[in-house]
Design an enzyme around this catalytic site. Structure first.
Site, PDB file in Angstrom:
ATOM      1  N   PRO A  60       0.794  -1.228   0.000  1.00 27.44           N
ATOM      2  CA  PRO A  60       0.000   0.000   0.000  1.00 27.44           C
ATOM      3  C   PRO A  60       0.828   1.281   0.000  1.00 27.44           C
ATOM      4  O   PRO A  60       1.853   1.359   0.673  1.00 27.44           O
ATOM      5  CB  PRO A  60      -0.829  -0.102   1.292  1.00 27.44           C
ATOM      6  N   ASN A  61       0.339   2.219  -0.764  1.00 23.01           N
ATOM      7  CA  ASN A  61       0.876   3.582  -0.864  1.00 23.01           C
ATOM      8  C   ASN A  61       2.176   3.683  -1.655  1.00 23.01           C
ATOM      9  O   ASN A  61       2.647   4.783  -1.932  1.00 23.01           O
ATOM     10  CB  ASN A  61       1.053   4.213   0.537  1.00 23.01           C
TER      11      ASN A  61
ATOM     12  N   ARG B 191       5.050  10.958  -2.516  1.00 25.16           N
ATOM     13  CA  ARG B 191       4.702  10.661  -1.129  1.00 25.16           C
ATOM     14  C   ARG B 191       5.917  10.887  -0.228  1.00 25.16           C
ATOM     15  O   ARG B 191       6.945  10.231  -0.404  1.00 25.16           O
ATOM     16  CB  ARG B 191       4.285   9.192  -1.046  1.00 25.16           C
TER      17      ARG B 191
ATOM     18  N   TYR C 213      11.051   8.874   1.304  1.00 22.98           N
ATOM     19  CA  TYR C 213      11.043   7.822   0.279  1.00 22.98           C
ATOM     20  C   TYR C 213      11.721   8.210  -1.034  1.00 22.98           C
ATOM     21  O   TYR C 213      11.819   7.375  -1.943  1.00 22.98           O
ATOM     22  CB  TYR C 213       9.597   7.379   0.011  1.00 22.98           C
TER      23      TYR C 213
ATOM     24  N   ASN D 116       8.113  -5.525  -0.553  1.00 26.42           N
ATOM     25  CA  ASN D 116       7.952  -4.367   0.316  1.00 26.42           C
ATOM     26  C   ASN D 116       6.458  -4.275   0.593  1.00 26.42           C
ATOM     27  O   ASN D 116       5.690  -3.765  -0.226  1.00 26.42           O
ATOM     28  CB  ASN D 116       8.459  -3.083  -0.338  1.00 26.42           C
TER      29      ASN D 116
ATOM     30  N   ALA E 278       3.001  -0.744   5.040  1.00 28.89           N
ATOM     31  CA  ALA E 278       2.516  -0.794   6.423  1.00 28.89           C
ATOM     32  C   ALA E 278       2.010  -2.176   6.825  1.00 28.89           C
ATOM     33  O   ALA E 278       1.993  -2.512   8.019  1.00 28.89           O
ATOM     34  CB  ALA E 278       1.417   0.250   6.618  1.00 28.89           C
TER      35      ALA E 278
ATOM     36  N   GLU F 283      12.885  -9.129   2.054  1.00 23.09           N
ATOM     37  CA  GLU F 283      12.048  -8.022   2.540  1.00 23.09           C
ATOM     38  C   GLU F 283      12.811  -6.715   2.327  1.00 23.09           C
ATOM     39  O   GLU F 283      13.976  -6.608   2.713  1.00 23.09           O
ATOM     40  CB  GLU F 283      11.763  -8.242   4.029  1.00 23.09           C
TER      41      GLU F 283
ATOM     42  N   HIS G 229      12.681  -2.419   2.689  1.00 21.70           N
ATOM     43  CA  HIS G 229      12.067  -1.143   3.086  1.00 21.70           C
ATOM     44  C   HIS G 229      12.965  -0.031   2.602  1.00 21.70           C
ATOM     45  O   HIS G 229      14.189  -0.064   2.832  1.00 21.70           O
ATOM     46  CB  HIS G 229      11.868  -1.068   4.603  1.00 21.70           C
TER      47      HIS G 229
ATOM     48  N   ARG H 255      12.510   5.263  12.836  1.00 23.54           N
ATOM     49  CA  ARG H 255      11.223   5.970  12.717  1.00 23.54           C
ATOM     50  C   ARG H 255      10.331   5.663  13.933  1.00 23.54           C
ATOM     51  O   ARG H 255      10.832   5.384  15.009  1.00 23.54           O
ATOM     52  CB  ARG H 255      10.567   5.594  11.376  1.00 23.54           C
TER      53      ARG H 255
HETATM   54  C1  DQA Z   1       8.079   1.160   4.069  1.00 28.14           C
HETATM   55  C2  DQA Z   1       8.088   1.407   5.579  1.00 28.14           C
HETATM   56  C3  DQA Z   1       6.719   1.162   6.176  1.00 28.14           C
HETATM   57  O1  DQA Z   1       6.745   1.391   7.579  1.00 28.14           O
HETATM   58  C4  DQA Z   1       5.717   2.114   5.548  1.00 28.14           C
HETATM   59  O2  DQA Z   1       4.427   1.867   6.068  1.00 28.14           O
HETATM   60  C5  DQA Z   1       5.734   2.066   4.071  1.00 28.14           C
HETATM   61  C6  DQA Z   1       7.007   1.975   3.366  1.00 28.14           C
HETATM   62  C7  DQA Z   1       9.426   1.519   3.411  1.00 28.14           C
HETATM   63  O3  DQA Z   1       9.629   1.132   2.259  1.00 28.14           O
HETATM   64  O4  DQA Z   1      10.258   2.188   4.029  1.00 28.14           O
HETATM   65  O5  DQA Z   1       4.694   2.179   3.424  1.00 28.14           O
HETATM   66  O6  DQA Z   1       7.845  -0.223   3.835  1.00 28.14           O
END
Ligand code: DQA
Length: 148
Positions: free
Chosen positions: A12-13, A20, A25, A76, A79, A100, A102, A109
């Site tokens: 998501p996102n 964003r 990011y 990835n 959240a 995994e 991020h 954070r």
């Molecule tokens: C994320 C870190 C997560 O905590 C966050 O909710 C994201 C992006 C990252 O790529 O740093 O959506 O996975």
């Protein structure tokens, strides 16, 4: 023999990458990131499939589709990393290894980002390398796949 396929799954996102929270990011879009992943995979002689979804169920469906056909996954989960036992269970049902990723250093954070439901079953975890983390993940999977 056809090339092994690596599947890149973004949660998501992450479709909003580039606009964003660019301070966290970066300014590359998801299309930029996916294009770079394709280039890295080509360099390594791998095929690549990319998926992005905002819903937990569609991410789980994408993981199910990768079962059997994919040699490794880059995940990835955004959240959902911090909340989803269902995504963990889907990944546990895949024989192939996953890395995994991020983009941000989640440990620098909010405290709720420090826990991942995925890390202990991941082949590797890459944090805080920006979007370059996806390149590293594909390279690591290439090494793991060639060892098999
Ligand atoms: C994320 C870190 C997560 O905590 C966050 O909710 C994201 C992006 C990252 O790529 O740093 O959506 O996975």
């Amino acid at each position: 023999m056809s090339a092994a396929t690596i599947t890149v799954i973004n949660g998501p996102n992450l479709n909003l990458l580039g606009t964003r929270e660019p301070g966290i990011y970066g300014t590359e879009t998801l299309a930029d990131v996916e294009a770079r992943c394709v280039a890295v995979a080509e360099e390594l002689g791998l095929a690549l499939e990319c998926f992005q979804g905002n819903g937990e169920g569609e991410i789980i469906d994408a993981i199910h589709r990768a079962r059997g056909g994919s040699a490794g996954l880059v995940v990835n989960a955004g959240a959902y990393t911090h909340t989803s036992i269902a995504i963990r269970d889907a990944l546990a049902a895949v024989e192939a290894p996953f890395v995994e990723v991020h983009i941000s250093n989640v440990h620098a954070r909010e405290p709720f980002r420090a826990h991942s439901y995925l890390s202990d079953i991941a082949a590797a975890v890459i944090l805080g390398c920006g979007t370059q983390g996806y390149d590293f993940a594909i390279r690591r999977l290439a090494a793991l796949v060639s060892d098999r």
